[in-house]
Design a protein around this motif. Sequence first.
Motif, mmCIF file in Angstrom:
data_model
loop_
_atom_site.group_PDB
_atom_site.id
_atom_site.type_symbol
_atom_site.label_atom_id
_atom_site.label_comp_id
_atom_site.label_asym_id
_atom_site.label_seq_id
_atom_site.Cartn_x
_atom_site.Cartn_y
_atom_site.Cartn_z
ATOM 1 N N PHE A 14 0.857 -1.098 0.016
ATOM 2 C CA PHE A 14 0.021 -0.011 0.049
ATOM 3 C C PHE A 14 0.867 1.396 0.092
ATOM 4 O O PHE A 14 0.566 2.179 -0.708
ATOM 5 N N LEU A 15 1.797 1.421 0.880
ATOM 6 C CA LEU A 15 2.798 2.473 1.015
ATOM 7 C C LEU A 15 3.458 2.544 -0.503
ATOM 8 O O LEU A 15 3.608 3.804 -0.728
ATOM 9 N N LEU A 16 3.936 1.632 -1.159
ATOM 10 C CA LEU A 16 4.496 1.792 -2.350
ATOM 11 C C LEU A 16 3.690 2.268 -3.405
ATOM 12 O O LEU A 16 4.054 2.918 -4.521
ATOM 13 N N VAL A 17 2.437 1.852 -3.482
ATOM 14 C CA VAL A 17 1.526 1.832 -4.522
ATOM 15 C C VAL A 17 0.854 3.295 -4.227
ATOM 16 O O VAL A 17 0.578 4.065 -5.161
ATOM 17 N N ALA A 18 0.190 3.596 -3.041
ATOM 18 C CA ALA A 18 -0.663 4.694 -2.971
ATOM 19 C C ALA A 18 0.046 6.023 -3.254
ATOM 20 O O ALA A 18 -0.623 6.961 -3.849
ATOM 21 N N PRO A 19 1.341 6.478 -3.077
ATOM 22 C CA PRO A 19 1.930 7.608 -3.649
ATOM 23 C C PRO A 19 1.777 7.710 -4.936
ATOM 24 O O PRO A 19 1.305 8.923 -5.636
ATOM 25 N N ASN A 20 1.645 6.574 -5.863
ATOM 26 C CA ASN A 20 1.547 6.647 -7.414
ATOM 27 C C ASN A 20 0.153 6.974 -7.756
ATOM 28 O O ASN A 20 -0.233 7.530 -8.879
ATOM 29 N N ALA A 21 -1.023 6.976 -6.865
ATOM 30 C CA ALA A 21 -2.342 6.682 -7.253
ATOM 31 C C ALA A 21 -2.639 8.292 -7.306
ATOM 32 O O ALA A 21 -3.517 8.579 -7.995
ATOM 33 N N LEU A 22 -2.169 8.976 -6.337
ATOM 34 C CA LEU A 22 -2.151 10.378 -6.519
ATOM 35 C C LEU A 22 -1.016 11.194 -7.016
ATOM 36 O O LEU A 22 0.036 11.457 -6.339
ATOM 37 N N ALA A 23 -0.879 11.612 -8.189
ATOM 38 C CA ALA A 23 0.397 12.295 -8.680
ATOM 39 C C ALA A 23 0.209 13.073 -10.076
ATOM 40 O O ALA A 23 0.570 13.065 -11.143
ATOM 41 N N GLY A 24 -1.245 13.818 -9.957
ATOM 42 C CA GLY A 24 -1.756 14.550 -10.996
ATOM 43 C C GLY A 24 -0.235 15.790 -11.463
ATOM 44 O O GLY A 24 0.436 15.959 -10.652
ATOM 45 N N THR A 25 -0.707 16.220 -12.635
ATOM 46 C CA THR A 25 0.301 17.364 -13.093
ATOM 47 C C THR A 25 -0.680 18.587 -13.277
ATOM 48 O O THR A 25 -1.801 18.664 -13.273
ATOM 49 N N SER A 26 0.197 19.646 -13.361
ATOM 50 C CA SER A 26 -0.321 20.997 -13.876
ATOM 51 C C SER A 26 0.454 21.787 -15.055
ATOM 52 O O SER A 26 1.494 21.362 -15.228
ATOM 53 N N GLU A 27 -0.350 22.461 -15.558
ATOM 54 C CA GLU A 27 0.209 23.354 -16.799
ATOM 55 C C GLU A 27 -0.291 24.921 -16.415
ATOM 56 O O GLU A 27 -1.543 25.106 -16.418
ATOM 57 N N VAL A 28 0.344 25.789 -16.423
ATOM 58 C CA VAL A 28 0.058 27.174 -16.104
ATOM 59 C C VAL A 28 0.511 28.173 -17.430
ATOM 60 O O VAL A 28 1.623 28.019 -17.874
#
Length: 162
Positions: A14-28
């Motif tokens: 879970f600890l290895l996979v969870a951070p990758n589940a939330l990792a959106g990006t942005s463009e400004v």
Amino acid sequence: MIKVNVIMSTIVSFLLVAPNALAGTSEVTWQNPDKYRDVYAGQEHRAKFKKRVFKEFEQHFAKLAEQLPKEQTLKITVTDVDLAGDVHETMDRIRVIKDIHIPRMKFSYQLVDASDHILQEGLENLKDMSFMMRSSLRYNNTFLHYEKVMLDQWFDNTLAQK
């Protein structure tokens, strides 16, 4: 003993996979930045200051977007910025923060998925009229403190995954 190993391996997975589940990006995108209401430097060179402000905002939007699912992108088009405070033209040009000079930001946004389908969009005219009454230790004594708090509140109320 086997049960403990299964539980431990589940937690580690879970600890290895969870951070990758939330990792959106942005463009400004900065639209007509020379017409913005207030991105004026105190003693710093005006162009350098503006570049530093824009970079700081871009990094902050990226940090907020990391809270989105991995396949989503937050697209921001900024149309106006008015930093908290006001630059006083004295011998030492300094930005003075008073409650009458509130932080403001106008922008449009789109939240899109990996296929570039729009999930959410809107026009924002943010302003924080009580910015000096808020206590935020998170950005205490950091550059663009009041503006970051204002953007965090917008993100939490508009886009944060519940």
